[in-house]
Write an enzyme that holds these catalytic residues in place. Structure first.
Site, short mmCIF file in Angstrom:
data_model
loop_
_atom_site.label_atom_id
_atom_site.label_comp_id
_atom_site.label_asym_id
_atom_site.label_seq_id
_atom_site.Cartn_x
_atom_site.Cartn_y
_atom_site.Cartn_z
N GLU A 303 0.84 -1.21 0.00
CA GLU A 303 0.00 0.00 0.00
C GLU A 303 0.87 1.26 0.00
O GLU A 303 0.53 2.25 -0.65
CB GLU A 303 -0.94 0.01 1.21
CG GLU A 303 -1.84 -1.22 1.34
CD GLU A 303 -2.58 -1.59 0.07
OE1 GLU A 303 -2.97 -0.69 -0.69
OE2 GLU A 303 -2.76 -2.81 -0.17
N GLU A 325 -1.16 -2.88 -9.73
CA GLU A 325 -1.06 -3.93 -8.70
C GLU A 325 0.24 -4.72 -8.82
O GLU A 325 0.83 -5.11 -7.82
CB GLU A 325 -2.27 -4.86 -8.79
CG GLU A 325 -3.60 -4.17 -8.48
CD GLU A 325 -3.60 -3.44 -7.14
OE1 GLU A 325 -2.67 -3.64 -6.33
OE2 GLU A 325 -4.53 -2.65 -6.91
ZN LIG Z 1 -2.70 -2.83 -4.55
#
Ligand SMILES: [Zn+2]
Length: 851
Positions: A303, A325
């Protein structure tokens, strides 16, 4: 509902015709009714070409709509999901006053009341497009704007958003309420704006590096405060800041960094700008193994990396979600391996992420890493093993290909050039080509634009003296995805000497096409074990030649290198899933080798896989034998494990999952009652529930025992465990009750629903669950139509009769899909579950032949 599913074409058109400047949002959270007042003022410019404009808002009621000072009738301009503006001026100010709904699904503004102290806890979750459940907005990533939030809430709450929490000021005439007026953020996407508010327990720290000071907070529910290990969380975070500030050579984009552990959370965590929300299960109220600490640290670093990659520079549309991601995943493992105590992070990556990626890449729904996301429904089901894990594996390989220094120099230029903007993959590839001097078009075509995983196999011949006379690596692909790729691999030769299997030689080479000769090995002595993806450089399934397989079968525990051992375990598991290795042989292999496994992440994966092998992949005739084998072995390992060790806990949980005989179930009962104990094993709440659920599922405990357990653990988690245990009871009435609460009613919160579903589907209750199979298919259209996205996905996947491994289950799916046109995302989920049955049927056949 038409309009709820924003399409890429609509988003492009809207981005081309508008500039959104600023949101000013005021939320009144002082009431305890089903809705809250939301007032949005949004300023935006419209180009002359702009036709009708719409904003997104999902709300029960719009009270007032004012465009440029003129009142519009909500009945005409608001349809429940969109505010339609037929005419706009070059410069516009729109004011929207609405009553928005508190959610219990983890989407939008989620509200949770703690059963322990009745405290109220709110948090938002907006990805993919749920900011529109809280304020009127243009809910797509490439319409960035500043975000200024004011919150009215009970004066004793803790309130967090993307900017530093201001001092609350009194609200005239309302003694119990206060107002928090946050500073405006820099331009951000709607999906990373956030609000967390309630009776949260807060701990603070500051990250310092030179002149830089970043205030940090962590928070959780007050009733979990004693379990919050803030020091460890801050430590990992600070290491992450050190690592990323150095690596990215960019200032941290926001003014503070808060990490809020929130209840009933659907995901692992969310990268809201400076206001990260994290799954509350990461506040450990019971003992967990170091594998879970490692996972949490990876999440924290993931994060944090998004603050730059994702929040500062953002994908234009969800097609590039994978890049977002994959990058965060790749650099978080890098940071973990190089700056925390989890120096084995790449072994975990090979074991966990790659297994996930290979599994996903073999489903009928697999897709190229660069996905074609036509609308929101497409992306909602695309947070998958390709997007996160295959993408990260391929990025790791790209780093090897262009060189690490060039890779990160490109990243630094990319951040500098596109700060606060939006990009596509092409923008990043451009910088990578610039810094490395390499053309990436063929790499990109091979790895990013095609789907499927290749299989690499060694093929060699040996003369009478045991020397290699020919050696080749063959590459295959499945018929549906026939791409053969260029792989940078290492071939490792390992010998068994004095009971240890150690690497004699390893060298790198490129392989391409169906067959690559390896003259380097000709004339050398054949090894006991040959690994064709030594060091795990490439993304491919590997096979073992017969001699290597025999070595692994007898001596896997003697392989000294943890990554090499993991690759062997993975190869064996792949072969089991692919019906090339009988499930019972996998179980034997696991039982023989696991004692030497020192990595707790790998050990737990092996335990899970062995259980799955027995239930899904073994001939049902052998199942009882297999379960007994596993249970006896687990009990032995449990007794032999060091008191208080991770290994003791993991074997305890494994034993409880497979205990079936009266003798073994009695062990569980006695551990629960205290009549028996194991030195160092703390029967803490989570473990107690785990054991109790097994007893309940086997009919040896029921509602009275569950009630008694709940009396001593009447917490949010305790209530969920109780719901799961009750749903696991082996009676028709219990199943009816569970079914009604999940399918027939939408009042259950997301986390409770997930617990009931988990309890409902016990592998040994296939016959009991038979009446629900047809009801499942009958309920699907309604569930998909009426429930929110996350809730519907949970039902479709969780209640699928996955333990009913029969050809007729496959036929039922086919009939359902053939009967009429089904929504693409629903179809995808069903085809994935169907594939699980087909795969299990094949593996069972393989195992039966071995029996
Ligand atoms: Zn992520």
């Amino acid at each position: 509902m038409p309009g709820k599913n924003l399409t890429r074409d609509e988003a492009r058109q809207r981005a081309d015709s508008l500039d959104v400047r600023a949101y000013t949002v005021e939320l009144d959270l002082t009431g305890d009714g089903p809705t809250f007042r939301s007032t949005t003022v949004v300023g935006f410019a419209a180009h002359s070409s702009a036709g009708p404009v719409f904003l997104d808002l999902i709300a029960p009621e719009v009270i007032e709509l004012t465009l440029n000072g003129r009142n519009l009738d909500p009945a005409t301009h608001f349809d429940g999901v969109r505010i339609n503006l037929p005419e706009v001026a070059p410069d516009n100010t729109l004011r929207v006053v609405a009553n928005c709904a508190y959610m219990n699904t983890g989407e939008g503004l989620h509200r949770f009341i703690d059963p322990v102290d009745k405290g109220t806890y709110l948090y938002t979750q907006f990805e993919v497009a749920d900011a529109r459940r809280v304020f009127a907005c243009f809910d797509q990533p490439d319409l960035k704007a500043t975000f200024q939030l004011t919150v009215l809430a009970p004066h004793d709450w803790a309130v967090f958003s993307n900017a530093i929490t201001p001092e609350p000021r009194p609200v005239s005439g309302r003694v119990d309420a206060a107002a928090w007026a946050f500073e405006a953020t820099p331009p951000v996407s709607t999906y990373i704006t956030a609000l967390v508010a309630g009776a949260y327990h807060v701990q603070r720290d500051v990250y310092r590096r030179g002149e830089v000071e970043i205030p940090m907070a962590v928070a959780c529910r007050a009733s979990l405060a004693e379990h919050l290990d803030a020091a460890e969380i801050f430590d990992v975070t600070k290491r992450g800041f050190d690592f990323f500030l150095e690596l990215f050579a960019q200032p941290y984009p926001f003014t503070k960094y808060d990490q809020l552990f929130v209840p009933e959370y659907n995901a692992g965590a969310m990268e809201n700008a400076g206001c990260v929300t994290i799954l509350e299960d990461y506040v450990f109220r019971s003992k967990v193994t170091d594998a879970t600490y490692e996972r949490r640290a990876e999440t924290i670093l993931h994060e944090l990396a998004h603050m730059w990659f994702g929040d500062l520079v953002t994908m234009r549309w969800w097609d590039d979600l994978w890049l977002n991601e994959s990058f965060a995943t790749y650099v978080s493992v890098l940071a973990q391996a190089e700056s925390t105590r989890w120096t084995n992070a790449w072994t975990t990556f090979a074991n966990v992420e790659k297994t996930w990626a290979y599994r996903q890449d073999q489903l009928p729904s697999t897709h190229p890493i660069v996905a074609d996301i036509k609308d929101l429904a497409d992306v909602e089901v695309n947070f998958d093993g390709i997007t996160y894990a295959k993408g990260a594996s391929v990025l790791k390989q790209l780093v090897a290909w262009v060189g690490r220094d060039n890779f990160f120099e490109a990243i630094r230029r990319y951040f500098t050039r596109h700060a606060w903007g939006n990009t596509t993959l092409a923008d990043l590839l451009g910088f990578l080509e610039e810094t490395s001097g390499r053309d990436l078009s063929s790499w990109s075509a091979e790895w990013l634009q095609t789907a499927g995983v290749n299989v690499l196999r060694p093929e060699y011949a040996v003369d009478a003296e045991g020397n290699i006379t020919s050696f080749a690596v063959t590459q295959t692909a499945v018929a549906e995805y026939p791409t053969l790729r260029s792989h940078r691999i290492a071939i490792g030769s390992y010998d068994l000497t004095d009971g240890q299997i150690a690497r004699r030689d390893s060298f790198e080479l490129d392989v391409a096409g169906p067959r690559t000769e390896v003259p380097h090995l000709v004339g050398t002595r054949a090894a006991d074990l040959v690994l064709v993806n030594d060091e795990d450089l490439s993304y491919a399934k590997i096979r073992l030649d017969p001699r290597s397989l025999a070595t692994v079968a007898r001596h896997i525990g003697s392989i000294s290198d943890s990554l090499a051992r993991t690759l062997c375990w993975s190869a064996a598991w792949d072969m089991t899933r692919d019906a090339e290795l009988p499930a019972r042989d996998y179980v034997e292999l696991m039982l023989r080798g696991i004692n030497a496994e020192s990595d707790i992440v790998v050990e737990q994966a092996l335990q899970r896989q062995a259980i799955a092998a027995v239930w899904s992949f073994a001939d049902p005739q052998w199942r009882d034998t297999g379960l007994r084998r596993l249970a006896y072995a687990s009990l032995e390992h449990l007794r032999a494990a060091a008191p208080g060790s991770d290994r003791q806990l993991s074997w305890m949980r494994t034993f409880a999952s497979v205990a079936r005989t009266d003798e073994h179930l009695a062990v569980l009962s006695e551990l629960l009652s205290g009549a028996r104990s194991l030195p160092g094993l703390d029967m803490d709440p989570d473990l107690r529930w785990h054991l109790l659920r097994r007893l309940v599922a086997c009919g040896l405990a029921g509602e009275p025992e569950v009630d008694a357990e709940l009396d001593s653990d009447d917490t949010a988690a305790g209530r969920r465990y109780a719901a799961a245990a009750l749903a696991a009871r082996p009676t028709v009435a219990a199943k009816e009750e569970a079914w009604a609460s999940v399918v027939g009613d939408d009042s259950l919160p997301n986390a409770t629903q997930a617990a009931v579903i988990a309890g409902f589907a016990q592998p040994e209750q296939v016959e009991l669950l038979e009446p629900f199979v047809m009801r499942y298919f009958a309920a699907l259209p309604d569930v998909w139509e009426k429930r929110t996205n996350k809730i519907a996905q949970g039902i479709v996947v969780g209640l699928f009769p996955g333990h009913r491994i029969q050809t007729s289950t496959v036929e039922l799916v086919d009939e359902f899909l053939a009967a009429e046109e089904r929504p693409a995302a629903l179809r995808r989920l069903l085809l994935e579950s169907r594939d699980g049955i087909v795969r299990a049927l094949r593996a069972r056949e393989c195992d039966r032949a071995a029996g």
